[in-house]
Design an enzyme around this catalytic site. Structure first.
Site, short mmCIF file in Angstrom:
data_model
loop_
_atom_site.label_atom_id
_atom_site.label_comp_id
_atom_site.label_asym_id
_atom_site.label_seq_id
_atom_site.Cartn_x
_atom_site.Cartn_y
_atom_site.Cartn_z
CB ILE A 1 32.67 46.01 39.93
CG1 ILE A 1 34.05 45.37 39.95
CG2 ILE A 1 32.80 47.53 40.01
CD1 ILE A 1 34.97 45.84 38.81
CB ALA A 2 32.20 41.08 40.24
N GLY B 1 31.95 36.71 44.02
CA GLY B 1 31.74 35.29 43.74
C GLY B 1 31.98 34.45 44.97
N GLY B 2 32.04 33.14 44.77
CA GLY B 2 32.20 32.24 45.90
C GLY B 2 33.58 32.27 46.52
CB ALA C 1 37.79 36.59 44.97
CE LYS D 1 39.16 36.42 41.35
NZ LYS D 1 39.21 35.62 40.12
CG ASP E 1 35.73 29.06 35.49
OD1 ASP E 1 34.79 28.38 35.02
OD2 ASP E 1 35.58 29.92 36.36
#
Length: 618
Positions: free
Chosen positions: A25-26, A28-29, A31, A48, A143
């Site tokens: 579902i996602a 990133g840089g 994970a 994750k 973050d």
């Protein structure tokens, strides 16, 4: 779980015989996040999974485990819970998180911004509650951004991505900061000391974006970072006329460039948010039914509930009536009026119509907003239970006016000095960024120095095609004009990322090609081989499934065909039965021509008739 749509090789696998990996579902840089199922407890989770080239660093893995354990101590309805953490036998590092079935705040902002003031506060108050709980136990998120705020289908708000935030930030260094520089506090950009006030700054930027529909600064990462360090965030009313002055001051306090001028943690900013929300027209907060303790302002008598004094670290609201989930501070009743009228008078307007906001004093007086004691000054955990958090701004005294004049004069002097420095001081001469792409890092730094640029930073990123240590680009780009004191960043290749080879054997050729592409690989040479398996089935692969290889590596495969290919093998001189078996294994039909009297069963001649091979034996 929903059906797969990404051809991710991890989908359908089971982590440590417990967590079933669903669709991604996602990504990133650092994970990828998957829907998952805890088969032991039969509940949905979010998984994750850290990218292999990061997880294989032993120091990172150790830091990640420590951070995950710390985050697991954080229990709050407004924080996405860390449920488990592990590493499989083949090195897969993963976190198990509470599954949230709704949009991110980024998606909500995209649909609704600019938002009404009450909607902004209704979304930010639970964010601040979650951060306040984290700050109380010593955790800093580092973050905070709309992508890391999730909403459930029922509208509950939760802060996500505690757990690996600090470990990932330490591992990726400057790249992580620049990746979320739109919300980064000046000290985070400038690599200064980071504490709870950095999270406060990010909340202030989010408030600005929710009120106006855009962030205060746009441009390249370097331009935005420079703006955070060198410019004050403007009041949101400049971009969104009609924004209440109280929310202007909320944003300006939270985003002060000097951390010492911000609220010391999320609990203190929460106090301000609650006070402002209750001062807005038509408040909808219900009165407290819980008998929560109340606290009055300086100069009045503190009232405690029958159960004892209010906890020193409990979130508060500045008006008389409490919500069902928070202790309050009371304004009392004005002579001849109701408590509600007293609250309106206190948080509404002054005699001249100027809104009066709660104030946070830096000195140890009897009207402190917070009690500042020791090295953790101002933190929620150290706040004195007898010191009121919120007071009304006093009328200016002559001494205060004199001090303000002196400070204003000093600011004018500093501004003049900065103008001279930026305009004509040594080190501000213009320079042109030379083309250094393709050079090694040391050579590029020497060439930049020769062009008059001495402030050089280095950021790394993976690259399929460029060897490790070679410069990919600069920021600002080549031929840009910069001042000698401005930093120029080199974007340097760290080589290709390491990826896991998926299992291709048994799948169709098209499926194998998609799986290889999803894993960051390419399908290399395809060899046909006769087989009784369906046409196009992958019979074997050149690199074993589960192997770690460089991203972009080619994997060769052998594919089944249902008819023989090319010339049949030569079998003259062989025993007829051995010759028959070899030809049939290659997909040919065999017919034996044995003249009368043949008894040696040796092939003396072969000829081909289409897909049939005729063998003559003696």
């Amino acid at each position: 779980m929903p059906s797969s749509s990404t051809n991710d090789p991890r989908e359908g696998t089971l982590l440590e015989n417990r967590y079933l990996v669903g669709r991604r579902i996602a990504r990133g840089g650092t994970a990828a996040v998957h829907e998952g199922l805890d088969e032991r407890l039969e509940r949905p989770v979010a998984l994750k999974i850290i990218h292999p080239h990061i997880a294989e660093d032993p120091s990172f893995a150790a830091r990640a485990q420590r951070e995950a354990r710390s985050a697991a101590r954080l229990h709050d309805p407004h924080v996405v819970s860390v449920l488990d953490q592990g590493r499989t036998a083949d090195g897969v590092l993963y976190l198990v998180l509470e599954y949230v079935d709704g949009p991110t705040l980024r998606q909500v902002i995209g649909r609704e911004a600019p938002m009404p003031p009450r909607r902004v506060l209704d979304l930010l108050v639970p964010v601040l509650r979650g951060l306040a709980r984290a700050h109380r136990i010593g955790l800093v998120h580092r973050d905070v951004k709309p992508e890391n705020v999730l909403l459930t289908a029922d509208g509950e708000v939760k802060v996500a991505d505690f757990g690996l935030t600090r470990a990932v930030d330490e591992h990726t260094a400057t790249s992580t900061v620049l990746g979320t520089v739109g919300y980064a506090a000046p000290e985070l950009v400038a690599d200064g000391p980071v504490d709870q006030r950095s999270d406060v700054y990010a909340v202030g930027i989010m408030a600005y974006e929710m009120l106006t529909g855009s962030r205060p600064y746009t441009g390249t990462a370097l331009q935005v970072a420079h703006a955070h360090v060198s410019r004050d965030v403007p009041a949101p009313s400049g971009a969104a006329p009609g924004t209440p002055p109280a929310l202007d001051e909320f944003v300006l306090r939270a985003t002060s460039r000097d951390p010492g001028h911000r609220p010391v943690d999320a609990a203190e900013l929460l106090d301000l948010a609650l006070a402002i929300r209750r001062s807005l027209p038509d408040p909808v907060d219900p009165p407290s039914l819980s008998g929560a303790p109340t606290e009055v302002l300086a100069g009045t008598t503190r009232a405690d509930s029958p159960g004892g004094p209010a906890p020193a670290d409990a979130p508060t609201e500045a008006l008389g009536a409490a919500t069902a989930d928070a202790p309050t501070e009371a304004l009392g009743s004005a002579p001849g009026g109701t408590p509600a009228e007293a609250a309106t008078e206190a948080l509404g307007t002054s005699g001249g119509g100027t809104p009066i906001l709660p104030s946070y004093d830096p000195d140890a007086t009897g009207t402190l907003a917070t009690s500042r004691v020791g090295p953790g000054a101002g933190s929620t955990a150290r706040r004195s239970p007898d010191a009121p958090r919120v007071r009304l701004n006093p009328q200016p005294q002559p001494l205060h006016v004199a001090l303000a004049v002196v400070v204003f004069a000093l600011l004018l002097t500093v501004a003049g000095f900065l103008g001279w420095w930026l305009g004509s001081a040594p080190g501000t001469a213009s320079a042109t960024v030379p083309p250094v792409a393709g050079q090694d890092t040391a050579s590029a730094e020497r060439e930049l120095a020769g062009a008059g640029i001495s402030n050089v930073g280095v950021r790394t990123t993976t690259s399929r095609d460029t060897p490790e240590g070679i410069v990919l680009a600069t920021d600002p780009a080549e031929s840009s004009t910069v001042r000698g004191i401005e930093q120029v960043n080199l974007l340097v290749s760290s080589g290709p990322a390491r990826v896991s080879v998926p299992a291709l054997t048994g799948s169709s050729l098209d499926t194998a090609r998609g799986a290889a592409s999803a894993a960051g690989l390419t399908l290399g040479a395809v060899t046909n081989e006769y087989s009784t398996q369906p046409q196009g089935t992958v019979l074997s692969q050149s690199t074993a499934a589960g192997s770690e290889v460089d991203e972009g590596t080619s994997v060769e495969v052998t594919v089944a065909v249902s008819t023989p290919q090319g010339e049949p093998p030569a079998v003259v001189g062989q025993d007829v039965e051995a010759a028959r078996a070899e030809l049939e294994d290659k997909g040919f039909t065999v017919r034996v021509d044995a003249p009368v009297g043949s008894h040696l069963n040796r092939v003396v001649r072969q000829r081909q008739d289409g897909t049939t091979v005729v063998l003559t034996v003696v």
